[in-house]
Design a protein around this motif. Sequence first.
Motif, PDB file in Angstrom:
ATOM      1  N   LEU A  19       0.924  -1.250   0.080  1.00 47.63           N
ATOM      2  CA  LEU A  19       0.149   0.028  -0.109  1.00 47.63           C
ATOM      3  C   LEU A  19       0.747   1.200   0.036  1.00 47.63           C
ATOM      4  CD1 LEU A  19      -3.052  -0.728   2.319  1.00 47.63           C
ATOM      5  CD2 LEU A  19      -2.861  -0.794  -0.073  1.00 47.63           C
ATOM      6  N   GLU A  20       2.125   1.256   0.196  1.00 45.98           N
ATOM      7  CA  GLU A  20       3.022   2.258   0.201  1.00 45.98           C
ATOM      8  C   GLU A  20       3.182   2.906  -1.200  1.00 45.98           C
ATOM      9  OE1 GLU A  20       6.699   1.457   2.196  1.00 45.98           O
ATOM     10  OE2 GLU A  20       5.506   0.363   3.758  1.00 45.98           O
ATOM     11  N   ASP A  21       2.547   2.050  -2.374  1.00 48.75           N
ATOM     12  CA  ASP A  21       2.742   2.934  -3.671  1.00 48.75           C
ATOM     13  C   ASP A  21       1.592   3.441  -3.868  1.00 48.75           C
ATOM     14  OD1 ASP A  21       4.907   1.094  -4.390  1.00 48.75           O
ATOM     15  OD2 ASP A  21       3.806  -0.659  -5.160  1.00 48.75           O
ATOM     16  N   TYR A  22       0.506   3.522  -2.767  1.00 43.67           N
ATOM     17  CA  TYR A  22      -0.705   4.604  -3.075  1.00 43.67           C
ATOM     18  C   TYR A  22      -0.074   5.982  -2.867  1.00 43.67           C
ATOM     19  CZ  TYR A  22      -4.190   0.487  -3.331  1.00 43.67           C
ATOM     20  OH  TYR A  22      -4.740  -0.700  -3.498  1.00 43.67           O
ATOM     21  N   ARG A  23      -1.080   6.853  -3.540  1.00 44.54           N
ATOM     22  CA  ARG A  23      -0.707   8.284  -2.901  1.00 44.54           C
ATOM     23  C   ARG A  23      -1.262   8.535  -1.449  1.00 44.54           C
ATOM     24  NH1 ARG A  23      -3.777  11.635  -7.156  1.00 44.54           N
ATOM     25  NH2 ARG A  23      -5.178   9.980  -7.156  1.00 44.54           N
ATOM     26  N   PHE A  24      -0.516   9.170  -0.890  1.00 47.47           N
ATOM     27  CA  PHE A  24      -0.821   9.433   0.772  1.00 47.47           C
ATOM     28  C   PHE A  24      -0.961  10.976   0.879  1.00 47.47           C
ATOM     29  CE2 PHE A  24       1.129  10.372   5.041  1.00 47.47           C
ATOM     30  CZ  PHE A  24       0.097   9.566   5.653  1.00 47.47           C
ATOM     31  N   PHE A  25      -2.305  11.112   1.477  1.00 49.21           N
ATOM     32  CA  PHE A  25      -2.637  12.553   1.860  1.00 49.21           C
ATOM     33  C   PHE A  25      -2.767  12.706   3.302  1.00 49.21           C
ATOM     34  CE2 PHE A  25      -4.025  11.753  -2.488  1.00 49.21           C
ATOM     35  CZ  PHE A  25      -3.807  12.841  -2.947  1.00 49.21           C
ATOM     36  N   LEU A  26      -1.959  13.613   3.948  1.00 45.84           N
ATOM     37  CA  LEU A  26      -2.040  13.987   5.166  1.00 45.84           C
ATOM     38  C   LEU A  26      -2.459  15.254   5.563  1.00 45.84           C
ATOM     39  CD1 LEU A  26      -0.895  13.201   8.101  1.00 45.84           C
ATOM     40  CD2 LEU A  26       1.490  14.348   7.622  1.00 45.84           C
ATOM     41  N   ASP A  27      -3.514  15.045   6.129  1.00 40.66           N
ATOM     42  CA  ASP A  27      -4.468  16.225   6.446  1.00 40.66           C
ATOM     43  C   ASP A  27      -4.839  17.112   4.932  1.00 40.66           C
ATOM     44  OD1 ASP A  27      -4.496  15.898   9.054  1.00 40.66           O
ATOM     45  OD2 ASP A  27      -2.379  17.266   9.241  1.00 40.66           O
ATOM     46  N   GLY A  28      -5.075  16.176   3.922  1.00 43.96           N
ATOM     47  CA  GLY A  28      -5.594  16.801   2.877  1.00 43.96           C
ATOM     48  C   GLY A  28      -4.507  16.894   1.932  1.00 43.96           C
ATOM     49  N   ARG A  50      -6.562   4.205  -5.764  1.00 46.31           N
ATOM     50  CA  ARG A  50      -5.117   4.119  -5.237  1.00 46.31           C
ATOM     51  C   ARG A  50      -4.660   5.119  -4.279  1.00 46.31           C
ATOM     52  NH1 ARG A  50      -2.019   0.029  -7.201  1.00 46.31           N
ATOM     53  NH2 ARG A  50      -0.112   1.284  -7.047  1.00 46.31           N
ATOM     54  N   THR A  51      -5.599   5.669  -3.352  1.00 45.43           N
ATOM     55  CA  THR A  51      -5.499   6.552  -2.457  1.00 45.43           C
ATOM     56  C   THR A  51      -5.327   6.335  -1.277  1.00 45.43           C
ATOM     57  OG1 THR A  51      -7.323   7.439  -2.688  1.00 45.43           O
ATOM     58  CG2 THR A  51      -5.988   8.497  -4.056  1.00 45.43           C
ATOM     59  N   LEU A  52      -4.865   7.039  -0.060  1.00 45.46           N
ATOM     60  CA  LEU A  52      -5.010   6.897   1.132  1.00 45.46           C
ATOM     61  C   LEU A  52      -4.967   8.149   1.886  1.00 45.46           C
ATOM     62  CD1 LEU A  52      -2.140   4.233   1.805  1.00 45.46           C
ATOM     63  CD2 LEU A  52      -4.454   3.684   1.891  1.00 45.46           C
ATOM     64  N   ARG A  53      -6.023   8.588   2.666  1.00 43.53           N
ATOM     65  CA  ARG A  53      -6.236   9.981   3.171  1.00 43.53           C
ATOM     66  C   ARG A  53      -6.350   9.813   4.818  1.00 43.53           C
ATOM     67  NH1 ARG A  53      -7.637  13.392  -1.045  1.00 43.53           N
ATOM     68  NH2 ARG A  53      -7.939  12.460  -2.905  1.00 43.53           N
ATOM     69  N   THR A  54      -5.709  10.599   5.376  1.00 42.93           N
ATOM     70  CA  THR A  54      -5.827  10.541   6.961  1.00 42.93           C
ATOM     71  C   THR A  54      -7.199  11.087   7.348  1.00 42.93           C
ATOM     72  OG1 THR A  54      -4.891  12.661   7.404  1.00 42.93           O
ATOM     73  CG2 THR A  54      -3.147  10.879   7.267  1.00 42.93           C
ATOM     74  N   VAL A  55      -7.610  10.229   8.676  1.00 45.96           N
ATOM     75  CA  VAL A  55      -9.015  10.640   9.243  1.00 45.96           C
ATOM     76  C   VAL A  55      -8.909  11.240  10.475  1.00 45.96           C
ATOM     77  CG1 VAL A  55     -11.265   9.684   9.654  1.00 45.96           C
ATOM     78  CG2 VAL A  55     -10.082   9.196   7.604  1.00 45.96           C
ATOM     79  N   HIS A  56      -7.891  10.604  11.407  1.00 44.45           N
ATOM     80  CA  HIS A  56      -7.860  10.636  12.846  1.00 44.45           C
ATOM     81  C   HIS A  56      -6.398  10.364  13.235  1.00 44.45           C
ATOM     82  CE1 HIS A  56      -9.825  11.809  16.492  1.00 44.45           C
ATOM     83  NE2 HIS A  56      -9.482  10.900  16.920  1.00 44.45           N
TER      84      HIS A  56
END
Length: 339
Positions: A182-191, A232-238
């Motif tokens: 999953l580290e290949d996904y785009r990672f969004f930290l606080d948007g 293919r995204t990961l977005r922080t929630v909490h």
Amino acid sequence: MSRKSRVLILLVAVLVLGGVAVGATLHAAGRAAEKDRVRSGGPAVRSGEVALDAPGVSVFQNMAWGPHRDEIASVPAGDPAGPRTSSGVRCLRFHTAGGTGVCLRAVRGGLRDTYRAVVLDARLRETHRYDLAGVPSRARVSPGGRSAAWTVFVSGDSYAGTAFSTRTSVLDLRTGHLDRTLEDYRFFLDGRPRKPVDLNLWGVTFADDTRFYATAATGGRTYLVRGDRAARTLRTVHTNVECPSLSPDGTRIAYKKRVEDASSDAPWRLYVLDLRTLRETPTAERRSVDDQAVWRDGGTLVYSLPGDYGSDLWTVPADGSGSPSVSMRAALAPAFTAR
């Protein structure tokens, strides 16, 4: 001192030392007998057929000592302490949903063990297999049984410290496509998009066959992330969320939360997060829970704690009320089929 006095003192000393030796022997024998009782005792287990889609049963990993240890077993959901039916299929980590199972197992041989993820059908027959890059840690199947995920440690062997690295893979069982990390996904930290070099991901829990939640760690903090396989995204929630477990109605997350003043090797407490309000509710379980809990129903959590056989299953209400209670001795990785 007279010869008679010396002989008397020597005799008393011999008697005292003999008594100590006898007491130590009896104590050791008692401990050995208790150990043997634990190793040979436990719930009754018999060989038989286990079906992942059978109505009204609980499927789990049997931890009772004996020839069926680590095998996938089942009991009637209404009688968790009853006799167990064991399948003969052994796993180090296991999960099932929608009539599909994923089994992470060791492959013995050579200079060291290797590990494999095996996808199972409803009759526990192997349909796919994949080599693993490290030691099995977590496994999950989507509610519809069409996606699976697993996490392994590629260095270190515990989430408690900071010296570990994980790899989490997600498999589409309809197409056979495997996202190996999953580290290949785009990672969004606080948007905002980020590419942290220290990113770790683990503990997938599925909302459906495409969407999921997981834990992300970077910069010394952990986050609940919402994942989307199609985008293919990961977005922080909490923040401060580990090993999430989504409720059946998709509105809450049960998870491990690190709490202040806890010991470094037992840092977690079991919490529930409302995804709409982000309100956190501590459960009545005050012990450290190092597990990815499951939802028995919309109001009850099931999780493992150490026990005489390695692991026992406990339950606690998800709303913070009540108190913990033992659900099943000598068991791990529970899953509940439709009634």
